[in-house]
Design a protein around this motif. Structure first.
Motif, PDB file in Angstrom:
ATOM      1  N   ASP A 163       0.829  -1.197   0.000  1.00  0.00           N
ATOM      2  CA  ASP A 163       0.000   0.000   0.000  1.00  0.00           C
ATOM      3  C   ASP A 163       0.868   1.252   0.000  1.00  0.00           C
ATOM      4  OD1 ASP A 163       1.001  -0.466   2.512  1.00  0.00           O
ATOM      5  OD2 ASP A 163      -0.952  -0.644   3.495  1.00  0.00           O
ATOM      6  N   THR A 164       2.126   1.093  -0.446  1.00  0.00           N
ATOM      7  CA  THR A 164       3.026   2.248  -0.465  1.00  0.00           C
ATOM      8  C   THR A 164       3.761   2.386  -1.799  1.00  0.00           C
ATOM      9  OG1 THR A 164       4.656   0.805   0.605  1.00  0.00           O
ATOM     10  CG2 THR A 164       3.453   2.335   2.033  1.00  0.00           C
ATOM     11  N   GLN A 167       5.572   0.308  -3.412  1.00  0.00           N
ATOM     12  CA  GLN A 167       6.932  -0.220  -3.363  1.00  0.00           C
ATOM     13  C   GLN A 167       7.103  -1.520  -4.145  1.00  0.00           C
ATOM     14  OE1 GLN A 167       9.511   1.149  -0.973  1.00  0.00           O
ATOM     15  NE2 GLN A 167       8.147   2.851  -1.282  1.00  0.00           N
ATOM     16  N   LEU A 189       9.412  -6.032  -6.167  1.00  0.00           N
ATOM     17  CA  LEU A 189       9.881  -6.950  -5.120  1.00  0.00           C
ATOM     18  C   LEU A 189       9.471  -8.380  -5.430  1.00  0.00           C
ATOM     19  CD1 LEU A 189       8.961  -4.981  -1.861  1.00  0.00           C
ATOM     20  CD2 LEU A 189      11.235  -5.299  -2.861  1.00  0.00           C
ATOM     21  N   ARG A 245       9.866 -12.169  -3.294  1.00  0.00           N
ATOM     22  CA  ARG A 245      10.332 -12.764  -2.035  1.00  0.00           C
ATOM     23  C   ARG A 245      10.780 -14.211  -2.243  1.00  0.00           C
ATOM     24  NH1 ARG A 245      12.688 -10.883   2.517  1.00  0.00           N
ATOM     25  NH2 ARG A 245      11.458 -11.162   4.414  1.00  0.00           N
ATOM     26  N   GLU A 266      17.289  -6.421   6.578  1.00  0.00           N
ATOM     27  CA  GLU A 266      15.978  -6.491   7.221  1.00  0.00           C
ATOM     28  C   GLU A 266      16.075  -6.467   8.738  1.00  0.00           C
ATOM     29  OE1 GLU A 266      13.413  -9.661   5.747  1.00  0.00           O
ATOM     30  OE2 GLU A 266      14.732  -9.878   4.020  1.00  0.00           O
ATOM     31  N   SER A 316       5.966  -0.740   7.130  1.00  0.00           N
ATOM     32  CA  SER A 316       5.643  -0.776   5.695  1.00  0.00           C
ATOM     33  C   SER A 316       6.931  -0.993   4.918  1.00  0.00           C
ATOM     34  CB  SER A 316       4.998   0.536   5.244  1.00  0.00           C
ATOM     35  OG  SER A 316       5.990   1.532   5.042  1.00  0.00           O
ATOM     36  N   TYR A 317       6.795  -1.139   3.616  1.00  0.00           N
ATOM     37  CA  TYR A 317       7.990  -1.292   2.778  1.00  0.00           C
ATOM     38  C   TYR A 317       8.785   0.014   2.683  1.00  0.00           C
ATOM     39  CZ  TYR A 317       6.283  -5.833   1.086  1.00  0.00           C
ATOM     40  OH  TYR A 317       5.872  -7.135   0.988  1.00  0.00           O
ATOM     41  N   MET A 318       8.240   1.097   3.203  1.00  0.00           N
ATOM     42  CA  MET A 318       8.993   2.345   3.228  1.00  0.00           C
ATOM     43  C   MET A 318      10.117   2.282   4.266  1.00  0.00           C
ATOM     44  SD  MET A 318       7.271   4.399   1.112  1.00  0.00           S
ATOM     45  CE  MET A 318       7.322   6.137   1.535  1.00  0.00           C
ATOM     46  N   TYR A 340      10.823  -0.940   6.240  1.00  0.00           N
ATOM     47  CA  TYR A 340      11.369  -2.284   6.429  1.00  0.00           C
ATOM     48  C   TYR A 340      12.064  -2.636   5.119  1.00  0.00           C
ATOM     49  CZ  TYR A 340      11.699  -7.265   7.492  1.00  0.00           C
ATOM     50  OH  TYR A 340      12.169  -8.537   7.748  1.00  0.00           O
ATOM     51  N   MET A 371      13.241  -4.549   2.361  1.00  0.00           N
ATOM     52  CA  MET A 371      13.175  -5.813   1.632  1.00  0.00           C
ATOM     53  C   MET A 371      14.351  -5.878   0.653  1.00  0.00           C
ATOM     54  SD  MET A 371      10.445  -7.762   2.262  1.00  0.00           S
ATOM     55  CE  MET A 371       9.665  -8.433   0.785  1.00  0.00           C
TER      56      MET A 371
END
Lengths: 155, 791
Positions: free
Chosen positions: A41-42, A44, A133, A135, B694, B708-710, B712, B714
């Motif tokens: 939700d950002t 990314q 991304l 994983r 991470e 969030s991915y902002m 954390y 990845m």
């Protein structure tokens, strides 16, 4: 509610949307094109990347109304019939996907990357996919796939 | 016959890929049911607070709202069950507080669900949720284990006044102390295994549906083990009979452990769909995943290694604090105990080992298994302390390991911490990785890095893991509340093609390809004649699902056992068809042959005879060719390997770049090497991510700082190198395929390998340890803290 008119995978569509509707919600929920995914939700993760007028765009970052009048291609529109696009084929051949969730966005980004760089290097691919991304794969096979797919696209 | 290019050992391209590459996958959020409604969960913004009141009046009156439920509605409903009971060293059972579906009276972590809104659209549910007025009275919170264990800390649960869940030990303390008293050298290390957020790319989702006509509930959910969810939710939470509860885990976008557990949202949509009489869909936003998916790792450890004057390990001991979070997640207590303490022998013949693990409640998200689950924590401790020992002894770290490995002729090897390793050859993987990583050329590369102003370091680590957790009676005696077998049903259709229903679940592992290779090879039929079905409790036999790298070793063996039954019955049918004695029938390459003759009948003809039993021994044999097997393993499998990593550190900025990574693994026999290598790559990505990027951060008040991915980090494509991967094979001795499992290796072996390389690069500054992740900030600080003369 505003109406948006756009061409999606070569087909003209028209839909009434709430003004706050994101392009990805229009695609998934109103047009039933669930191949485009939402993984964050950002803006990314890039699971929602589609092509808007030939450019790769995160569909979670564009309001549906902003896409009014545009030509949108989603993962469902990339193959020609049963024949996979060379980038899709390269992902299959090089095991560039595991769970498949990031794959549509990854492939759509990779197609644009290949179109914009005539001679992709591994470094270009790694930097070019910075906005997507994954994983599962550790990216190793994605990079191999994109290099091979880009080469196949030039043939 | 199975062509060689699709049989066992062939890198067959995956049959799953077409649907995923064309957008035809069906993930839970892609499913829409007629007349569907949407749920939005209201979550606690506080780490620890009492709930004084919840006012839902305005929300209930908001546009599109169908229902609003709070903890009050779930007061009489059981909480989420814990699947593993650990006993403390004084014999007392762990403290096991209720884990409510919706918080009642108190919230215990940021993200704890408090209320749910059901509405016509997701946007309406979300809008209405903002109108719920909750009056919280904040309580002092424990954001980490130190705060939770401090004298006078507010208990997370009243039942656990000191916030201690259990205090467990394993090994012979007296023998270990005696070993230490004889040591020529004792090496000590304090380390942290950083908390991680699993972050499967597909956020969790669940759809509940109730059919009033049949009384049947259906739950579509992002699960690694649909039968486990059916059992836990049906029998222990909602009291729904299993024959009226169907759980479907369709395409699932990655799990890594985080989708093993039974989560509150599954029970909420299932229960509420009956209340409102319509299907309900819930899909997590990524920010919700960060504060509601079970996290991984989060151990704090003190370890000591005793060595004799020749560098032989005499004893090892460790004391670990393991964070459980605010509630016990499904398998949480077993991770730091039976999947961590039992692995502390590693690859080494250390004669005496003792460990103590204290599990701690904190005001954070529950912690449970994440790729590797306990084994990465054990491996990190061992491989870091061994590296430190090598440095203190001024000894080659590879040589120190080699000197202490369990030797190939010592298998089966009983460790001092309960496990019996069946097979392995650690010297072979070490030799292989040294070659693969061009150990001989290292000094030249180091000089070349130095010429560019960079510090080059080289790290080495070995690992062993225990996969396919088993057998059920043993794990039962250790506290498991479930069996750990796997089930398979092989259904041969009348025209000779085959549908296999497996209790394993694929969420990226490629079972539809690998399992089909096994079936095709064993039956001697083309792979396209084999379909693999999984994930729907109404179709597949009761299975335990996929985690702990168990699918091929346990699920694959269940398929082999079912195939054995198919072949045995096929021989009876073939004997009758060819008027021969059953004992004379051989099955090979898809044909039943009368031994010593040229008389044969193909598999397809036998299948047809089984379903059209005109010429058939009906008086002694049932028609049909459909067999089920449940397989309960005799032991764990023990994959092992050695890894080498080279890094470059920029001393000006502290940035660490992984220059190369080589992995040599022994997974036993490989079914599909391409898929196995992909699993290694993925594990390495996560392991390097843990080592360098991470970490999940809570502040002292229990607020999640990396939500969030902002914030954390990845791993991205440009954070990782291309990998060099190689294999050697010692076949598992107790399953018919000789397989061990490969899903977690990379995530287990990579973190110490990378950190050992970083420490090696920083050794000229006198740095002997860094906690993960080795971020530029942390590395730069370590350089700055070094003596100015060395800078």
């Amino acid at each position: 509610m505003p109406t948006v008119n756009l061409t999606v995978n070569g087909k003209a569509v028209s839909a009434n949307v709430e003004a706050r509707t994101l392009l990805v919600n229009l695609l998934r929920e109103q047009l039933g094109l669930t191949g485009t995914h939402v993984g964050c939700d950002t803006s990314q993760c890039g699971a929602c990347v589609v092509h808007v007028d030939g450019k790769s765009v995160k569909a979670c970052t564009l309001l549906a109304v902003q896409a009014n009048g545009s030509k949108v291609t989603t993962i469902e529109g990339l193959a020609s019939g049963d024949k996979l696009h060379p980038m899709q084929e390269a992902f299959r051949e090089h095991h560039g996907l595991q769970c498949g969730f990031c794959t549509p966005g990854m492939v759509m980004s990779a197609v644009c990357l290949a179109q914009n760089h005539p001679n992709l290097t591994e470094k270009d691919v790694r930097e070019g996919l910075e906005g997507n991304l994954c994983r599962c794969t550790g990216y190793h096979n994605i990079v191999q796939a994109v290099l091979a797919g880009a080469q196949a696209m030039r043939r | 016959m199975a062509p060689n290019d699709t049989g066992i050992g062939a890198s067959v391209r995956r049959r799953e890929d077409y649907r995923f590459l064309t957008g035809q996958g069906t993930y839970t959020d892609d499913i829409n049911r007629p007349n569907q409604t949407y749920a939005w969960i209201v979550r606690s913004p506080h780490a620890h607070a009492t709930i004084k009141s919840v006012d839902t009046k305005a929300a209930k009156a908001a546009p599109g709202v169908i229902a609003v439920y709070t903890g009050e509605d779930f007061k009489a409903i059981n909480g989420l069950p814990c699947g593993w009971l650990v006993h403390s060293r004084d014999g007392k059972p762990m403290i096991e507080p209720k884990h409510p579906i919706l918080a009642h009276g108190k919230v215990r972590h940021v993200g704890d669900p408090v209320a749910v809104v059901i509405a016509e659209t997701k946007a309406q549910a979300r809008d209405a949720a903002e109108k719920i007025a909750i009056d919280y009275a904040a309580l002092p919170a424990a954001g980490d284990m130190k705060a939770a264990l401090a004298p006078g800390a507010k208990p997370v649960h009243d039942e656990a006044p000191g916030n201690l869940c259990f205090d467990w030990e394993l090994g012979d303390k007296a023998a270990t102390d005696a070993a230490f008293s004889k040591a020529a050298r004792v090496v000590k290390l304090d380390l942290v295994n950083n908390r991680l957020v699993p972050n499967a790319m597909e956020p969790r989702a669940a759809i509940g549906e109730y059919d009033r006509a049949t009384g049947e509930h259906t739950l579509y959910t992002t699960s690694q083990n649909p039968h486990v969810i059916r059992l836990l939710m049906g029998a222990f939470v909602l009291g729904l009979p299993e024959h009226k509860l169907r759980v479907v885990a369709p395409d699932v976008g990655g799990g890594f452990g985080s989708k093993i557990y039974h989560y509150a949202e599954e029970a909420i949509v299932t229960w509420a769909s009956k209340q409102v009489g319509r299907p309900i869909k819930w899909t997590a936003e990524r920010s919700e995943s960060f504060m509601s998916d079970a996290h991984g790792r989060d151990h704090v450890t003190h370890a000591e290694l005793a060595l004799d004057k020749d560098g032989k390990f005499l004893g090892f001991k460790s004391e670990t604090l393991a964070n459980m979070g605010g509630y016990l997640s499904t398998f949480a207590p077993c991770i730091p105990t039976y999947l961590h303490g039992t692995l502390l022998a590693g690859n080494y013949a250390t004669p005496a080992i003792w460990t103590n693990v204290k599990a701690v409640f904190t005001n954070t998200v529950p912690v449970d298994a994440y790729r590797g689950a306990g084994r990465p924590e054990a491996t990190f401790i061992l491989e870091r302390i061994i590296d430190k020992a090598a440095r203190e002894l001024k000894m080659d770290p590879a040589e120190l390991r080699r000197r202490n490995y369990i030797k190939p002729e010592q298998f089966p090897y009983q460790t001092p911490v309960a496990l019996v390793y069946d097979t392995g050859n650690y010297h072979a993987t070490l030799d292989q990785v040294l070659k693969l990583s061009d150990a001989a050329g290292y000094e030249k590369r180091k000089a070349e890095s130095k010429a560019r102003g960079k510090l080059r370091g080289r790290g080495i680590a070995s690992y062993i893991e225990a996969c396919g957790i088993a057998p059920s009676n043993v794990v039962g005696s250790l506290g498991a509340r479930a069996g750990l077998y796997e089930a398979a049903n092989v259904r041969v259709n009348p025209t000779g093609n085959v549908t296999v229903f497996t209790g394993s679940h694929a969420h990226g592992q490629g079972h539809e390809t690998t399992f089909a290779q096994v079936v095709s090879t064993m039956l001697g039929i083309p792979m396209d004649q084999v379909e693999i079905s999984h994930g729907d409790t109404n179709r597949v036999p009761f299975g335990m699902g996929t985690y702990g790298s168990r699918s091929i070793a346990v699920g694959g063996t269940a398929i082999v056992k079912a195939l054995d039954k198919i072949i045995a019955k096929g021989k009876k049918i073939a004997a009758h068809l060819m008027e021969a004695a059953e004992a004379d029938i051989e099955f090979k390459d898809g044909k039943f042959t009368v031994a010593g003759t040229d008389k044969s009948t193909p598999f397809g003809a036998v299948a047809l005879a089984a379903y059209v039993p005109h010429k058939y021994p009906l008086e002694t044999l049932e028609p049909g060719l459909d067999e089920t097997a449940f397989y309960d393993p005799k032991n764990f499998t023990f994959p092992a390997g050695s890894y080498v990593c080279e890094v470059e550190v920029d001393p000006e900025t502290g940035v660490v770049e992984v220059q190369s990574f080589a992995a040599a693994d022994d997974f036993g026999r490989l079914i599909n090497p391409m898929i196995v290598e992909g699993q290694v790559h993925g594990g390495l990505g996560q392991g390097i991510g843990q080592a360098l990027l991470e970490t999940c951060v809570y502040d002292k008040d229990g607020q999640l700082q990396t939500g969030s991915y902002m914030d954390y980090t990845m791993p991205r494509a440009d954070d990782l190198p291309s990998f060099k991967v190689a294999h050697s094979v010692t076949a598992c001795t107790h399953n018919p395929l000789g397989v061990k499992g490969c899903g977690e290796a990379g995530a287990i072996g990579a973190p110490p390998t990378v950190i050992n390389a970083v420490i090696d690069a920083l050794s000229e500054y006198g740095v002997t340890h860094l906690d993960m992740p080795a971020t530029p900030h942390r590395v730069w600080q370590a350089i700055q803290a070094a003596q100015p003369a060395k800078r």
